[in-house]
Write an enzyme that holds these catalytic residues in place. Structure first.
Site, PDB file in Angstrom:
ATOM      1  N   HIS A 175      -1.533   0.176 -10.337  1.00 55.27           N
ATOM      2  CA  HIS A 175      -2.201  -0.727  -9.390  1.00 55.27           C
ATOM      3  C   HIS A 175      -2.893  -1.872 -10.128  1.00 55.27           C
ATOM      4  CE1 HIS A 175      -4.131  -0.887  -5.108  1.00 55.27           C
ATOM      5  NE2 HIS A 175      -3.820  -2.088  -5.564  1.00 55.27           N
ATOM      6  N   LEU A 176      -2.106  -2.596 -10.899  1.00 56.44           N
ATOM      7  CA  LEU A 176      -2.654  -3.692 -11.694  1.00 56.44           C
ATOM      8  C   LEU A 176      -1.909  -4.997 -11.478  1.00 56.44           C
ATOM      9  CD1 LEU A 176      -0.207  -3.610 -13.825  1.00 56.44           C
ATOM     10  CD2 LEU A 176      -1.724  -2.258 -15.245  1.00 56.44           C
ATOM     11  N   GLY A 177      -1.299  -5.133 -10.290  1.00 56.00           N
ATOM     12  CA  GLY A 177      -0.513  -6.331 -10.015  1.00 56.00           C
ATOM     13  C   GLY A 177      -1.243  -7.626 -10.300  1.00 56.00           C
ATOM     14  N   SER A 178      -2.513  -7.707  -9.906  1.00 54.52           N
ATOM     15  CA  SER A 178      -3.286  -8.934 -10.120  1.00 54.52           C
ATOM     16  C   SER A 178      -4.318  -8.775 -11.232  1.00 54.52           C
ATOM     17  CB  SER A 178      -3.992  -9.346  -8.823  1.00 54.52           C
ATOM     18  OG  SER A 178      -4.944  -8.367  -8.444  1.00 54.52           O
ATOM     19  N   GLU A 235      -3.169   7.659  -3.944  1.00 53.66           N
ATOM     20  CA  GLU A 235      -3.912   6.939  -4.967  1.00 53.66           C
ATOM     21  C   GLU A 235      -5.378   7.387  -4.990  1.00 53.66           C
ATOM     22  OE1 GLU A 235      -4.259   2.278  -6.339  1.00 53.66           O
ATOM     23  OE2 GLU A 235      -2.592   2.939  -5.118  1.00 53.66           O
ATOM     24  N   ARG A 295       0.850  -1.184   0.000  1.00 51.41           N
ATOM     25  CA  ARG A 295       0.000   0.000   0.000  1.00 51.41           C
ATOM     26  C   ARG A 295       0.890   1.239   0.000  1.00 51.41           C
ATOM     27  NH1 ARG A 295      -3.286  -2.682  -1.735  1.00 51.41           N
ATOM     28  NH2 ARG A 295      -5.432  -3.102  -1.048  1.00 51.41           N
TER      29      ARG A 295
END
Length: 380
Positions: free
Chosen positions: A339-342, A320, A291
């Protein structure tokens, strides 16, 4: 106005319309459906007032759920328009649940579930989210050592491999350049991650997948950190460190530090000037997929500007959804992802299925016992 007898499932953001459960007769027989994309508190409360006749029993928290209004805070839960008397559960598609007032949910007997990919039923599905976050980390770490994106940017501008390598090395003398230098004086070099030491802060299911990627994919020596000592020895030979003050004396040895911790009061500003003072200064690659609040933004920016970091990779941000300007303008020393890790289609589908499954189980009038899968993703 009299409430509808049939329970209502409120979709906050859209589900995956390929979902098997979404299209099932069981879900459609059980619930009426409502949908609302949360934008502001006023609009959300207005929507709820317009549907006071609906018996809202469950909320599907798709992406980004309640993030646009600062989370599901006590003032929202206790607002006169919020259906806290009828609401039995909220199921999130995300793993993170910071921004949800857990105490207020408990007081109102509202269950909260998050996405836990390690409880998926088949080996092919298990740990998918952690695997995909691990891929994102792998990219940021490679960026730190190899600076591929920076060199790609130069190659696109120059359109010539010979010129691009010279350009990257700040050379204009026309001499042949191998491509391993990123400064004219040779003080900044392209490096290999092989046999370098990395430390992973946070070792839940995501941290373990990151470790596998860095160990088997890049040949790195893995160290990991958690508050409590593991009950059994790590089968891969990875080295454990306790997440307390004793860690500071160990930080100098790591070329890479990965932040994979949740955003809590305990982890806020964990990475600050004092923490960084114990690290390997200009050689450190710092990657944050936890975070944004875990990094003291001013201290990290200061370290970047003073050359006290080799690289900063970020998938999460302090303010963010806004990305700090210092990261936007620095191509050589940072890598950023939104914020697209998954964020793969596989995880989008899996998270939808699990959220709907949790809603069915948690609202089943004939069952008072949650399955192991449902229990594993229950937060409150």
């Amino acid at each position: 106005m009299q409430s509808s007898m049939k329970p209502t499932l409120l979709f906050v953001a859209h589900p995956d319309h390929r979902s098997r459960i979404l299209d099932s007769q069981e879900l459609r027989n059980r619930f009426e459906f409502l949908h609302h994309d949360v934008t502001t508190k006023d609009e959300f409360f207005k929507f709820l007032r317009q549907h006071t006749d609906k018996n809202i029993t469950a909320i599907y928290g798709g992406y980004p759920a309640f993030h646009p209004i600062g989370g599901l805070t006590r003032d929202v839960i206790e607002h006169e328009s919020f259906p806290r008397k009828s609401l039995r559960c909220i199921a999130l598609c995300s793993r993170g649940y910071n921004g949800f007032d857990l105490e207020a949910l408990r007081e109102n007997e509202i269950k909260l579930f998050n996405f836990q990919d390690q409880v998926c039923e088949t080996p092919q599905e298990k740990d998918q989210g952690g695997n995909d976050v691990g891929d994102c980390v792998l990219w940021h770490v490679l960026e730190g050592f190899r600076k591929f994106s920076y060199q790609q940017l130069i190659a696109r501008k120059d359109g010539d491999t010979f010129a691009a390598r010279n350009h990257a090395a700040d050379r204009d003398d026309g001499a042949w350049e191998f491509g391993h230098r990123l400064s004219n004086d040779g003080s900044f070099l392209v490096q290999s991650p092989r046999n370098r030491k990395c430390l992973i802060l946070g070792f839940g299911s995501v941290g373990k997948q990151i470790a596998l990627k860095l160990h088997h994919g890049l040949g790195m020596e893995v160290h990991y950190c958690r508050r409590s000592e593991p009950q059994k020895e790590n089968e891969h030979g990875w080295t454990f460190h306790r997440l307390d003050d004793s860690l500071k004396s160990q930080l100098h040895q790591f070329s890479v530090i990965i932040v994979a911790l949740p955003g809590t009061q305990e982890t806020q500003h964990l990475i600050d000037k004092e923490f960084l003072s114990h690290c390997d200064g200009p050689n450190l690659i710092l990657v944050n997929v936890g975070r944004g609040s875990i990094l003291n933004l001013d201290d990290v920016k200061d370290a970047l500007q003073k050359g006290q970091l080799r690289h900063l990779g970020a998938d999460v941000y302090y303010r963010e959804p806004k990305v700090d300007q210092a990261l936007l303008s620095e191509h050589k020393m940072t890598s950023i992802t939104p914020h697209l890790g998954s964020s793969t289609e596989t995880v989008f589908y899996q998270s939808c299925e699990l959220a709907l499954r949790n809603i069915l189980e948690a609202t089943d009038p004939l069952s008072h016992v949650l399955s192991p899968v449902c229990k594993a993703s229950r937060i409150v």
